[in-house]
Scaffold this motif. Structure first.
Motif, PDB file in Angstrom:
ATOM      1  N   SER A 125      73.167  56.107 -29.611  1.00  0.00           N
ATOM      2  CA  SER A 125      72.631  57.195 -29.569  1.00  0.00           C
ATOM      3  C   SER A 125      71.626  57.715 -30.721  1.00  0.00           C
ATOM      4  O   SER A 125      70.408  58.205 -30.732  1.00  0.00           O
ATOM      5  N   VAL A 126      72.239  57.254 -31.912  1.00  0.00           N
ATOM      6  CA  VAL A 126      71.226  57.504 -32.975  1.00  0.00           C
ATOM      7  C   VAL A 126      70.114  56.514 -33.222  1.00  0.00           C
ATOM      8  O   VAL A 126      69.131  56.846 -33.647  1.00  0.00           O
ATOM      9  N   SER A 127      70.641  55.311 -32.722  1.00  0.00           N
ATOM     10  CA  SER A 127      69.343  54.098 -32.710  1.00  0.00           C
ATOM     11  C   SER A 127      68.297  54.679 -31.797  1.00  0.00           C
ATOM     12  O   SER A 127      67.094  54.933 -31.979  1.00  0.00           O
ATOM     13  N   GLU A 128      68.496  55.312 -30.666  1.00  0.00           N
ATOM     14  CA  GLU A 128      67.546  55.801 -29.633  1.00  0.00           C
ATOM     15  C   GLU A 128      66.807  57.017 -30.369  1.00  0.00           C
ATOM     16  O   GLU A 128      65.544  57.175 -30.250  1.00  0.00           O
ATOM     17  N   GLY A 129      67.420  57.850 -30.964  1.00  0.00           N
ATOM     18  CA  GLY A 129      67.053  59.228 -31.683  1.00  0.00           C
ATOM     19  C   GLY A 129      65.861  58.701 -32.793  1.00  0.00           C
ATOM     20  O   GLY A 129      64.867  59.147 -32.856  1.00  0.00           O
ATOM     21  N   VAL A 130      66.296  57.586 -33.556  1.00  0.00           N
ATOM     22  CA  VAL A 130      65.378  56.989 -34.725  1.00  0.00           C
ATOM     23  C   VAL A 130      64.129  56.380 -33.916  1.00  0.00           C
ATOM     24  O   VAL A 130      63.047  56.651 -34.494  1.00  0.00           O
ATOM     25  N   LYS A 131      64.373  55.752 -32.982  1.00  0.00           N
ATOM     26  CA  LYS A 131      63.254  54.951 -32.518  1.00  0.00           C
ATOM     27  C   LYS A 131      62.231  55.935 -31.500  1.00  0.00           C
ATOM     28  O   LYS A 131      60.936  55.767 -31.620  1.00  0.00           O
ATOM     29  N   SER A 132      62.868  57.146 -31.153  1.00  0.00           N
ATOM     30  CA  SER A 132      61.969  58.048 -30.483  1.00  0.00           C
ATOM     31  C   SER A 132      61.270  59.038 -31.317  1.00  0.00           C
ATOM     32  O   SER A 132      60.434  59.961 -30.765  1.00  0.00           O
ATOM     33  N   ARG A 133      61.754  58.780 -32.639  1.00  0.00           N
ATOM     34  CA  ARG A 133      60.954  60.046 -33.532  1.00  0.00           C
ATOM     35  C   ARG A 133      59.633  59.918 -33.566  1.00  0.00           C
ATOM     36  O   ARG A 133      58.896  58.818 -33.595  1.00  0.00           O
ATOM     37  N   ASP A 134      58.842  61.091 -33.529  1.00  0.00           N
ATOM     38  CA  ASP A 134      57.547  61.041 -33.553  1.00  0.00           C
ATOM     39  C   ASP A 134      57.015  61.028 -35.031  1.00  0.00           C
ATOM     40  O   ASP A 134      57.231  61.755 -35.924  1.00  0.00           O
ATOM     41  N   VAL A 135      56.171  60.050 -35.252  1.00  0.00           N
ATOM     42  CA  VAL A 135      55.435  59.839 -36.503  1.00  0.00           C
ATOM     43  C   VAL A 135      54.446  60.877 -37.048  1.00  0.00           C
ATOM     44  O   VAL A 135      54.450  60.820 -38.078  1.00  0.00           O
ATOM     45  N   ARG A 136      54.043  61.491 -36.150  1.00  0.00           N
ATOM     46  CA  ARG A 136      53.440  62.711 -36.597  1.00  0.00           C
ATOM     47  C   ARG A 136      53.928  63.691 -37.673  1.00  0.00           C
ATOM     48  O   ARG A 136      53.350  64.082 -38.426  1.00  0.00           O
ATOM     49  N   TYR A 137      55.449  63.718 -37.487  1.00  0.00           N
ATOM     50  CA  TYR A 137      56.027  64.486 -38.405  1.00  0.00           C
ATOM     51  C   TYR A 137      56.263  63.808 -39.677  1.00  0.00           C
ATOM     52  O   TYR A 137      55.901  64.695 -40.781  1.00  0.00           O
ATOM     53  N   ASP A 138      56.039  62.521 -39.929  1.00  0.00           N
ATOM     54  CA  ASP A 138      56.021  61.970 -41.323  1.00  0.00           C
ATOM     55  C   ASP A 138      54.398  62.080 -41.596  1.00  0.00           C
ATOM     56  O   ASP A 138      54.480  62.385 -42.901  1.00  0.00           O
ATOM     57  N   GLU A 139      53.509  61.987 -40.738  1.00  0.00           N
ATOM     58  CA  GLU A 139      52.166  62.149 -41.353  1.00  0.00           C
ATOM     59  C   GLU A 139      52.025  63.736 -41.850  1.00  0.00           C
ATOM     60  O   GLU A 139      51.308  63.863 -42.946  1.00  0.00           O
ATOM     61  N   MET A 140      52.568  64.823 -41.344  1.00  0.00           N
ATOM     62  CA  MET A 140      52.579  66.188 -41.572  1.00  0.00           C
ATOM     63  C   MET A 140      53.308  66.155 -43.212  1.00  0.00           C
ATOM     64  O   MET A 140      52.702  66.694 -44.098  1.00  0.00           O
ATOM     65  N   ALA A 141      54.444  65.405 -43.308  1.00  0.00           N
ATOM     66  CA  ALA A 141      55.081  65.488 -44.723  1.00  0.00           C
ATOM     67  C   ALA A 141      54.167  64.764 -45.495  1.00  0.00           C
ATOM     68  O   ALA A 141      54.374  65.362 -46.869  1.00  0.00           O
ATOM     69  N   ASP A 142      53.420  63.781 -45.302  1.00  0.00           N
ATOM     70  CA  ASP A 142      52.659  63.246 -46.052  1.00  0.00           C
ATOM     71  C   ASP A 142      51.679  63.847 -46.835  1.00  0.00           C
ATOM     72  O   ASP A 142      51.220  63.919 -47.858  1.00  0.00           O
ATOM     73  N   VAL A 143      51.044  64.576 -45.765  1.00  0.00           N
ATOM     74  CA  VAL A 143      49.828  65.459 -46.121  1.00  0.00           C
ATOM     75  C   VAL A 143      50.474  66.792 -47.144  1.00  0.00           C
ATOM     76  O   VAL A 143      49.596  66.945 -48.018  1.00  0.00           O
ATOM     77  N   PHE A 144      51.595  67.120 -47.103  1.00  0.00           N
ATOM     78  CA  PHE A 144      52.232  68.154 -47.917  1.00  0.00           C
ATOM     79  C   PHE A 144      53.012  67.541 -48.954  1.00  0.00           C
ATOM     80  O   PHE A 144      53.595  68.269 -49.934  1.00  0.00           O
ATOM     81  N   ARG A 145      52.831  66.296 -49.214  1.00  0.00           N
ATOM     82  CA  ARG A 145      53.105  65.468 -50.320  1.00  0.00           C
ATOM     83  C   ARG A 145      54.721  65.579 -50.489  1.00  0.00           C
ATOM     84  O   ARG A 145      55.213  65.804 -51.640  1.00  0.00           O
TER      85      ARG A 145
END
Length: 206
Positions: free
Chosen positions: A91-111
């Motif tokens: 279940s956790v593996s599927e959660g990690v793989k389905s994560r939207d990379v846009r959230y990471d991009e947003m976090a990078d924008v806000f440093r």
């Protein structure tokens, strides 16, 4: 004949075993699930192994545990953990793989720092998968722990069931069954389910 006080003592022994096994199951499943979801090489190596572990019946694990650890608390904990961590891992593996990379991009924008990104982005997204699998694992773990005690233990709710059967005591069998069912419902619907509802609120936009 066992009285209510002694049944309570057996219940708390089972409770300790369930709690320990649950913590180990979640810990191992979380570690493997995150590793398999993040790294394809790890998934290729461990995915088949975790699936293989999941296919082995609890009875086989119980007999192996009795040989390795004897008829002890560790046998019950081991069987409870080994039979439930795969569902958490997948279940956790599927959660990690389905994560939207846009959230990471947003976090990078806000440093965001690495720790802040994990705490504010990664874990909130993954938490519904963790708590959902924890609910499933918890229900299964209780049944496996009691079943293992029934097969070979001189203490615990499983032993109470076995003893009740040996002396044909409907009182003992029903008492042990009611205790287990009530405990499972209290933890599942009183603790884990509300946490799951809270953890998935953001998916509905609330």
């Amino acid at each position: 004949m066992l009285d209510i006080e002694k049944i309570g003592t057996h219940f708390f022994t089972t409770l300790y075993r369930i709690g320990f096994g649950f913590v180990l199951s979640i810990s191992v499943g979380l570690f493997l699930g995150m590793s398999m979801g993040k790294f394809k090489t790890v998934e290729a190596i461990l995915g088949s192994f975790v699936g293989f572990v999941l296919t082995i019946p609890a009875t086989v694990w119980a007999f192996l545990a009795f040989i390795l650890f004897g008829v002890t608390t560790w046998s019950v904990i081991f069987v409870a953990m080994i039979t439930t961590f795969p569902m958490v891992a997948f279940s956790v593996s599927e959660g990690v793989k389905s994560r939207d990379v846009r959230y990471d991009e947003m976090a990078d924008v806000f440093r965001f720092s690495r720790w802040k990104k994990i705490r504010r982005v990664f874990l909130p997204y993954l938490f519904p998968y963790i708590i959902g699998s924890a609910r499933s694992a918890f229900g299964e773990l209780i049944k496996i722990a009691v079943f293992t005690e029934l097969l070979g233990s001189n203490v615990g709710i499983g032993y109470v069931l076995s003893f009740g059967w040996s002396v044909a005591s409907l009182y003992l069998i029903l008492s042990a069954t009611v205790i287990v069912v009530v405990f499972m419902l209290i933890v599942d619907y009183g603790v884990l389910y509300p946490i799951e509802i809270y953890a998935t609120k953001w998916k509905g936009g609330s």
